[in-house]
Scaffold this motif. Structure first.
Motif, PDB file in Angstrom:
ATOM      1  N   LYS A 157       0.261 -13.916 -12.977  1.00 44.66           N
ATOM      2  CA  LYS A 157       1.364 -14.715 -12.421  1.00 44.66           C
ATOM      3  C   LYS A 157       0.917 -15.567 -11.235  1.00 44.66           C
ATOM      4  O   LYS A 157       1.705 -16.301 -10.661  1.00 44.66           O
ATOM      5  N   PHE A 158      -0.347 -15.417 -10.822  1.00 50.74           N
ATOM      6  CA  PHE A 158      -0.855 -16.147  -9.651  1.00 50.74           C
ATOM      7  C   PHE A 158      -1.975 -17.088 -10.080  1.00 50.74           C
ATOM      8  O   PHE A 158      -2.653 -16.830 -11.079  1.00 50.74           O
ATOM      9  N   THR A 159      -2.190 -18.158  -9.301  1.00 51.34           N
ATOM     10  CA  THR A 159      -3.247 -19.086  -9.702  1.00 51.34           C
ATOM     11  C   THR A 159      -4.639 -18.514  -9.408  1.00 51.34           C
ATOM     12  O   THR A 159      -5.556 -18.698 -10.194  1.00 51.34           O
ATOM     13  N   VAL A 160      -4.754 -17.811  -8.273  1.00 48.33           N
ATOM     14  CA  VAL A 160      -6.068 -17.236  -7.953  1.00 48.33           C
ATOM     15  C   VAL A 160      -5.929 -15.736  -7.753  1.00 48.33           C
ATOM     16  O   VAL A 160      -5.029 -15.281  -7.052  1.00 48.33           O
ATOM     17  N   SER A 161      -6.825 -14.989  -8.380  1.00 46.04           N
ATOM     18  CA  SER A 161      -6.882 -13.556  -8.075  1.00 46.04           C
ATOM     19  C   SER A 161      -8.319 -13.210  -7.705  1.00 46.04           C
ATOM     20  O   SER A 161      -9.261 -13.740  -8.300  1.00 46.04           O
ATOM     21  N   ILE A 162      -8.452 -12.351  -6.695  1.00 45.02           N
ATOM     22  CA  ILE A 162      -9.788 -11.895  -6.282  1.00 45.02           C
ATOM     23  C   ILE A 162      -9.782 -10.373  -6.328  1.00 45.02           C
ATOM     24  O   ILE A 162      -9.061  -9.718  -5.560  1.00 45.02           O
ATOM     25  N   ASP A 163     -10.570  -9.837  -7.234  1.00 44.32           N
ATOM     26  CA  ASP A 163     -10.637  -8.400  -7.432  1.00 44.32           C
ATOM     27  C   ASP A 163     -11.796  -7.858  -6.594  1.00 44.32           C
ATOM     28  O   ASP A 163     -12.962  -8.166  -6.856  1.00 44.32           O
ATOM     29  N   LEU A 164     -11.450  -7.075  -5.566  1.00 48.01           N
ATOM     30  CA  LEU A 164     -12.499  -6.477  -4.724  1.00 48.01           C
ATOM     31  C   LEU A 164     -12.649  -4.988  -5.048  1.00 48.01           C
ATOM     32  O   LEU A 164     -13.166  -4.229  -4.239  1.00 48.01           O
ATOM     33  N   PHE A 165     -12.133  -4.580  -6.173  1.00 44.72           N
ATOM     34  CA  PHE A 165     -12.108  -3.202  -6.659  1.00 44.72           C
ATOM     35  C   PHE A 165     -11.144  -2.323  -5.845  1.00 44.72           C
ATOM     36  O   PHE A 165     -10.279  -1.691  -6.411  1.00 44.72           O
ATOM     37  N   PHE A 166     -11.290  -2.282  -4.535  1.00 43.37           N
ATOM     38  CA  PHE A 166     -10.403  -1.447  -3.712  1.00 43.37           C
ATOM     39  C   PHE A 166      -9.046  -2.120  -3.532  1.00 43.37           C
ATOM     40  O   PHE A 166      -8.010  -1.468  -3.514  1.00 43.37           O
ATOM     41  N   ILE A 167      -9.095  -3.428  -3.351  1.00 44.55           N
ATOM     42  CA  ILE A 167      -7.865  -4.205  -3.195  1.00 44.55           C
ATOM     43  C   ILE A 167      -7.941  -5.442  -4.094  1.00 44.55           C
ATOM     44  O   ILE A 167      -9.040  -5.858  -4.481  1.00 44.55           O
ATOM     45  N   GLY A 168      -6.778  -6.010  -4.387  1.00 42.79           N
ATOM     46  CA  GLY A 168      -6.727  -7.251  -5.152  1.00 42.79           C
ATOM     47  C   GLY A 168      -5.973  -8.296  -4.343  1.00 42.79           C
ATOM     48  O   GLY A 168      -4.885  -8.024  -3.830  1.00 42.79           O
ATOM     49  N   TRP A 200      -6.386   2.741  -9.070  1.00 41.37           N
ATOM     50  CA  TRP A 200      -6.079   4.132  -8.705  1.00 41.37           C
ATOM     51  C   TRP A 200      -5.623   4.950  -9.919  1.00 41.37           C
ATOM     52  O   TRP A 200      -5.863   6.145  -9.994  1.00 41.37           O
ATOM     53  N   SER A 201      -4.950   4.303 -10.856  1.00 45.24           N
ATOM     54  CA  SER A 201      -4.427   4.999 -12.052  1.00 45.24           C
ATOM     55  C   SER A 201      -4.335   3.967 -13.167  1.00 45.24           C
ATOM     56  O   SER A 201      -4.361   2.766 -12.908  1.00 45.24           O
ATOM     57  N   PRO A 202      -4.182   4.434 -14.429  1.00 46.31           N
ATOM     58  CA  PRO A 202      -4.003   3.458 -15.520  1.00 46.31           C
ATOM     59  C   PRO A 202      -2.793   2.552 -15.269  1.00 46.31           C
ATOM     60  O   PRO A 202      -2.829   1.356 -15.568  1.00 46.31           O
ATOM     61  N   GLY A 203      -1.735   3.119 -14.668  1.00 46.55           N
ATOM     62  CA  GLY A 203      -0.531   2.325 -14.376  1.00 46.55           C
ATOM     63  C   GLY A 203      -0.822   1.223 -13.374  1.00 46.55           C
ATOM     64  O   GLY A 203      -0.366   0.082 -13.527  1.00 46.55           O
ATOM     65  N   MET A 204      -1.592   1.548 -12.335  1.00 46.97           N
ATOM     66  CA  MET A 204      -1.928   0.543 -11.311  1.00 46.97           C
ATOM     67  C   MET A 204      -2.842  -0.530 -11.900  1.00 46.97           C
ATOM     68  O   MET A 204      -2.715  -1.716 -11.584  1.00 46.97           O
ATOM     69  N   THR A 205      -3.759  -0.109 -12.772  1.00 50.42           N
ATOM     70  CA  THR A 205      -4.665  -1.077 -13.400  1.00 50.42           C
ATOM     71  C   THR A 205      -3.850  -2.066 -14.241  1.00 50.42           C
ATOM     72  O   THR A 205      -4.070  -3.288 -14.191  1.00 50.42           O
ATOM     73  N   MET A 206      -2.865  -1.516 -14.967  1.00 50.88           N
ATOM     74  CA  MET A 206      -2.018  -2.370 -15.801  1.00 50.88           C
ATOM     75  C   MET A 206      -1.186  -3.301 -14.918  1.00 50.88           C
ATOM     76  O   MET A 206      -1.052  -4.499 -15.204  1.00 50.88           O
ATOM     77  N   ALA A 207      -0.661  -2.758 -13.824  1.00 54.71           N
ATOM     78  CA  ALA A 207       0.158  -3.574 -12.902  1.00 54.71           C
ATOM     79  C   ALA A 207      -0.691  -4.708 -12.327  1.00 54.71           C
ATOM     80  O   ALA A 207      -0.239  -5.847 -12.223  1.00 54.71           O
ATOM     81  N   ASP A 217       0.835  -1.204   0.000  1.00 57.22           N
ATOM     82  CA  ASP A 217       0.000   0.000   0.000  1.00 57.22           C
ATOM     83  C   ASP A 217       0.870   1.255   0.000  1.00 57.22           C
ATOM     84  O   ASP A 217       0.768   2.096   0.890  1.00 57.22           O
ATOM     85  N   GLY A 218       1.756   1.356  -0.970  1.00 57.77           N
ATOM     86  CA  GLY A 218       2.601   2.543  -1.080  1.00 57.77           C
ATOM     87  C   GLY A 218       3.307   2.498  -2.416  1.00 57.77           C
ATOM     88  O   GLY A 218       3.476   1.418  -2.996  1.00 57.77           O
ATOM     89  N   ASN A 219       3.703   3.657  -2.897  1.00 56.93           N
ATOM     90  CA  ASN A 219       4.395   3.785  -4.180  1.00 56.93           C
ATOM     91  C   ASN A 219       3.566   3.156  -5.304  1.00 56.93           C
ATOM     92  O   ASN A 219       3.973   2.194  -5.960  1.00 56.93           O
ATOM     93  N   HIS A 220       2.388   3.760  -5.510  1.00 60.76           N
ATOM     94  CA  HIS A 220       1.440   3.200  -6.475  1.00 60.76           C
ATOM     95  C   HIS A 220       1.801   3.570  -7.913  1.00 60.76           C
ATOM     96  O   HIS A 220       1.094   4.323  -8.573  1.00 60.76           O
ATOM     97  N   SER A 221       2.922   3.055  -8.382  1.00 62.68           N
ATOM     98  CA  SER A 221       3.231   3.238  -9.807  1.00 62.68           C
ATOM     99  C   SER A 221       3.362   1.854 -10.431  1.00 62.68           C
ATOM    100  O   SER A 221       3.619   0.863  -9.727  1.00 62.68           O
ATOM    101  N   TYR A 222       3.204   1.812 -11.735  1.00 57.60           N
ATOM    102  CA  TYR A 222       3.256   0.539 -12.477  1.00 57.60           C
ATOM    103  C   TYR A 222       4.579  -0.177 -12.215  1.00 57.60           C
ATOM    104  O   TYR A 222       4.619  -1.326 -11.779  1.00 57.60           O
ATOM    105  N   GLU A 223       5.663   0.576 -12.443  1.00 54.54           N
ATOM    106  CA  GLU A 223       6.994  -0.045 -12.385  1.00 54.54           C
ATOM    107  C   GLU A 223       7.310  -0.521 -10.961  1.00 54.54           C
ATOM    108  O   GLU A 223       7.762  -1.646 -10.753  1.00 54.54           O
ATOM    109  N   ALA A 224       7.037   0.343  -9.952  1.00 51.44           N
ATOM    110  CA  ALA A 224       7.368  -0.029  -8.564  1.00 51.44           C
ATOM    111  C   ALA A 224       6.525  -1.213  -8.110  1.00 51.44           C
ATOM    112  O   ALA A 224       7.032  -2.123  -7.451  1.00 51.44           O
TER     113      ALA A 224
END
Ligand SMILES: C[S@@+](CC[C@H](N)C(=O)[O-])C[C@H]1O[C@@H](n2cnc3c(N)ncnc32)[C@H](O)[C@@H]1O
Length: 247
Positions: free
Chosen positions: A218-229, A204-211, A172-179
């Motif tokens: 890369k994971f077997t299960v992902s759960i998208d809760l919109f606020f957190i993944g 939060w941003s297009p970069g975060m959405t892409m990240a 929960d910090g440094n919300h950029s794609y690369e980081a």
């Protein structure tokens, strides 16, 4: 709204792992009394007029003077998300938890508030870190929390050497794609067998959405809760991505 309309209905959720997590941690309403003290501290922080120097090592990189009150209103996860994280830790009886981005320490209190949990939390901004120490004292959670001051990049190598396994990692910090991709790559090998990696602010941003979209592959299960993944690499689980409602 779009997330709400396209989320998977609970009655058609066929993965026992995700169903159990949803029933016991995401949808469940817990006894709110156990969180009263944390929410009292949040309320107090939302009234503190003290100005501090916020050095931003995150996506914006702009340091500025802010009041504690402003940070408490803008930076902290809402109670509902803190409670979901806390229920996950209690339900799974997790022991070791890592948080990247302490801010004023409110979510950290939720992460540490479980009988066996021990939290390590990292924060780069000195004045913000100092405020978090006051939060931990007030919450009487001091002995369960190791709160380190420094940038993630400067602290993580030593931390990974010292403690190479975590049950839950919350970024929960440094919300950029690369980081975000870099931290995920560094930290995902540290997850315990039943561990979870949780990313905040995935839209939060297009970069975060892409990240988020790249990371979940890369994971077997992902759960998208919109606020957190929420991400898991459960052995024997077929690859599946879920979208669920929090409210
Ligand atoms: C959104 S806030 C965290 C909120 C907190 N998890 C909560 O909900 O209570 C993000 C924090 O991460 C810190 N941060 C961002 N990038 C960082 C970096 N590269 N190194 C260290 N701290 C960083 C910021 O100073 C900020 O306080």
């Amino acid at each position: 709204m779009q997330h709400y309309l396209t989320a998977t209905r609970i009655d058609v959720l066929h993965s026992p792992f995700v169903f159990e997590l949803y029933q016991n941690c995401i949808a469940k309403e817990s006894n709110l009394g156990q969180y009263q003290n944390i929410e009292k501290i949040r309320e107090h922080l939302r009234s503190v007029q003290t100005e501090i120097n916020f050095e931003d090592f995150g996506a914006s990189q702009k340091s500025r003077t802010v009041t504690v009150k402003e940070l408490a209103k803008q930076h902290l996860k809402p109670a509902r998300i803190g409670q979901i994280l806390n229920r996950i830790i209690q339900f799974k009886n997790y022991y070791s938890v890592l948080e990247l981005g302490t801010s004023l320490g409110i979510t950290a209190c939720y992460l540490a508030n479980s009988p066996n949990a021990h939290l390590t939390t990292l924060e780069g901004s000195k004045a913000v870190w100092e405020q978090a120490q006051l939060t931990f004292e007030k919450a009487e959670l001091g002995p369960k929390i190791v709160s380190q001051l420094g940038t993630f990049d400067s602290l993580l190598p030593a931390l990974i050497q010292k403690q190479p396994q975590y049950d839950l990692i919350f970024i929960d910090g440094n919300h950029s794609y690369e980081a975000t991709l870099r931290y995920v790559e560094m930290l995902s090998p540290l997850l315990s067998k039943n561990g979870l990696l949780i990313l905040d602010d995935i839209y939060w941003s297009p970069g975060m959405t892409m990240a988020w979209r790249e990371t979940r592959e890369k994971f077997t299960v992902s759960i998208d809760l919109f606020f957190i993944g929420i991400l898991s690499n459960r052995i024997g689980q077929v690859k599946e991505d879920f979208k669920l409602r929090v409210w």
